[in-house]
Design a protein around this motif. Structure first.
Motif, PDB file in Angstrom:
ATOM      1  N   VAL A  20     -18.374   6.210  31.644  1.00  0.00           N
ATOM      2  CA  VAL A  20     -18.856   6.433  33.010  1.00  0.00           C
ATOM      3  C   VAL A  20     -19.442   7.835  33.051  1.00  0.00           C
ATOM      4  N   ASP A  22     -20.461  10.774  35.010  1.00  0.00           N
ATOM      5  CA  ASP A  22     -20.257  11.369  36.336  1.00  0.00           C
ATOM      6  C   ASP A  22     -21.240  12.526  36.539  1.00  0.00           C
ATOM      7  N   PRO A  43     -21.597   5.982  38.622  1.00  0.00           N
ATOM      8  CA  PRO A  43     -20.952   5.688  39.908  1.00  0.00           C
ATOM      9  C   PRO A  43     -21.973   5.529  41.025  1.00  0.00           C
ATOM     10  N   SER A  47     -19.412   8.202  45.268  1.00  0.00           N
ATOM     11  CA  SER A  47     -18.212   8.047  44.455  1.00  0.00           C
ATOM     12  C   SER A  47     -18.114   9.204  43.460  1.00  0.00           C
ATOM     13  N   SER A  48     -16.903   9.686  43.221  1.00  0.00           N
ATOM     14  CA  SER A  48     -16.699  10.804  42.302  1.00  0.00           C
ATOM     15  C   SER A  48     -15.469  10.558  41.458  1.00  0.00           C
ATOM     16  N   TYR A  49     -15.405  11.249  40.323  1.00  0.00           N
ATOM     17  CA  TYR A  49     -14.266  11.111  39.422  1.00  0.00           C
ATOM     18  C   TYR A  49     -12.972  11.540  40.112  1.00  0.00           C
ATOM     19  N   LYS A  53     -11.508   7.825  40.092  1.00  0.00           N
ATOM     20  CA  LYS A  53     -11.335   7.526  38.665  1.00  0.00           C
ATOM     21  C   LYS A  53     -10.401   6.341  38.437  1.00  0.00           C
ATOM     22  N   TRP A  56     -12.536   3.266  38.958  1.00  0.00           N
ATOM     23  CA  TRP A  56     -13.501   3.099  37.875  1.00  0.00           C
ATOM     24  C   TRP A  56     -12.854   2.425  36.682  1.00  0.00           C
ATOM     25  N   ARG A  57     -11.720   2.950  36.254  1.00  0.00           N
ATOM     26  CA  ARG A  57     -11.065   2.400  35.074  1.00  0.00           C
ATOM     27  C   ARG A  57     -10.593   0.972  35.314  1.00  0.00           C
ATOM     28  N   ASP A  74      -9.109  10.082  26.986  1.00  0.00           N
ATOM     29  CA  ASP A  74     -10.043  11.043  27.562  1.00  0.00           C
ATOM     30  C   ASP A  74     -10.893  11.631  26.436  1.00  0.00           C
ATOM     31  N   GLN A 281     -10.156  18.264  39.474  1.00  0.00           N
ATOM     32  CA  GLN A 281     -10.037  16.842  39.171  1.00  0.00           C
ATOM     33  C   GLN A 281      -8.764  16.490  38.419  1.00  0.00           C
TER      34      GLN A 281
END
Length: 333
Positions: A20, A22, A43, A47-49, A53, A56-57, A74, A281
């Motif tokens: 993804v 970002d 995204p 939408s943001s991490y 997140k 997203w996952r 990661d 984050q």
């Protein structure tokens, strides 16, 4: 970091990569798009991490990996397991299936260079593993890593794993004073194995609750740094991670075999820590890293990461203490 990540996991065999992007601006997206085994997602607007997140996952894993083994590291994490150099990743998966396991409990082991915080800077011309070669060895300093039961309130929503590892070099260097141990705690850390059962049952559950009370330092001002992750699991549709892959919202049968994530958390020195703090984050809006940054002018920031507990990482054999008791999974079935 991204190129090193892809190169490392390509050696595992027939692996497909899902990234993804970002809104990166360092050229990594263009490189990823040119790779035949990589799919890049972006995204939607808004939408943001930091905010999404977990979604997203879950969405990607529900769509692509339901009922399949998935690796979810990661960018700064490299999975390693017992006999890594001679045991193919496919053999590990076969052993996990034979055992009936659904996930692997991993300890994040921080790797660092010789030198202070400002010297923890990566050189892009060589593999990261050749530059950051040192780790804190619990055989030299019991209590450097602490194996505890996860809080019961947390387990109500995030039942796997029920145990957690805390500690490591960042904790030791920047928060050593706030992690002082009693004589009883020091004795227990010196006389119990680092990794006991990662999914205790029956009397083991009672024992883990007692050990948590005895070993938990209630005077800590800074929250414990959770070094536990589940980067390899057979994904169940509808599952969700707690932020990162530190815990998952459904019950997964953990393997009796544990593994390690080689972790490179600080590779851009003090500037990199500032970047993490600004992005907010990480857990507690990067509060742990903010504490480190606040100490950037202190003696701990000027001290070398290397210490009497340091060992050099050369092969998986150096991490044997993190892999738990040896088991022949195939034969035991």
């Amino acid at each position: 970091m991204v190129k090193d990540l892809v190169s490392y996991y390509r050696a595992f065999g027939n692996v497909s990569f899902l990234f993804v992007d970002d809104r990166s601006d360092d050229g990594s997206t263009e490189w990823l798009l040119s790779q035949p085994d990589v799919t890049v997602f972006r995204p939607v607007v808004g939408s943001s991490y930091a905010k999404d997140k977990r979604k997203w996952r879950s969405e990607l894993l529900d769509h692509f990996a339901s009922g399949k083994w998935a690796l979810v590291p990661d960018a700064d994490e490299r999975l390693i397991y017992r006999d890594f150099e001679t045991r193919p990743f496919t053999a590990l998966l076969s052993d996990l299936d034979a055992e009936g396991a659904e996930a692997v409990f991993c300890t994040m082991v921080d790797l660092y260079r010789d030198g202070p915080l400002s010297a923890q800077v990566i050189d892009s011309d060589s593999p990261i593993s050749q530059q950051f070669r040192f780790f804190d060895d619990p055989r030299k300093a019991p209590g450097t890593y602490r194996f505890l039961a996860a809080p019961s309130r947390f387990l109500r929503n995030w039942p796997t794993p029920p145990m957690m590892i805390t500690g490591g070099p960042r904790d030791r260097l920047f928060f050593g004073g706030s992690r002082a141990q009693s004589k009883l705690q020091s004795f227990l850390w010196s006389n119990i194995p680092l990794l006991r059962s990662v999914q205790p049952t029956g009397i083991g559950r009672v024992r883990k609750a007692i050990f948590r009370r005895l070993l938990k330092n209630r005077k800590n001002r800074v929250p414990d740094l959770n070094l536990t992750k589940l980067p390899l699991l057979k994904w169940k549709r509808g599952s969700a991670f707690y932020g990162g892959a530190h815990a998952v919202s459904r019950h997964y049968q953990l393997s009796k075999e544990t593994a390690v994530l080689l972790h490179y958390p600080i590779t851009k020195g003090t500037q990199g820590v500032q970047y993490v703090v600004d992005r907010r984050q990480h857990a507690e809006q990067s509060g742990y890293y903010r504490e480190i940054l606040d100490k950037s002018g202190s003696d701990s920031a000027e001290a070398s990461f290397r210490c009497g507990a340091t060992s050099e990482f050369k092969s998986s054999a150096d991490l044997e203490m993190f892999f738990g008791a040896k088991r022949n999974l195939r034969k035991s079935m």
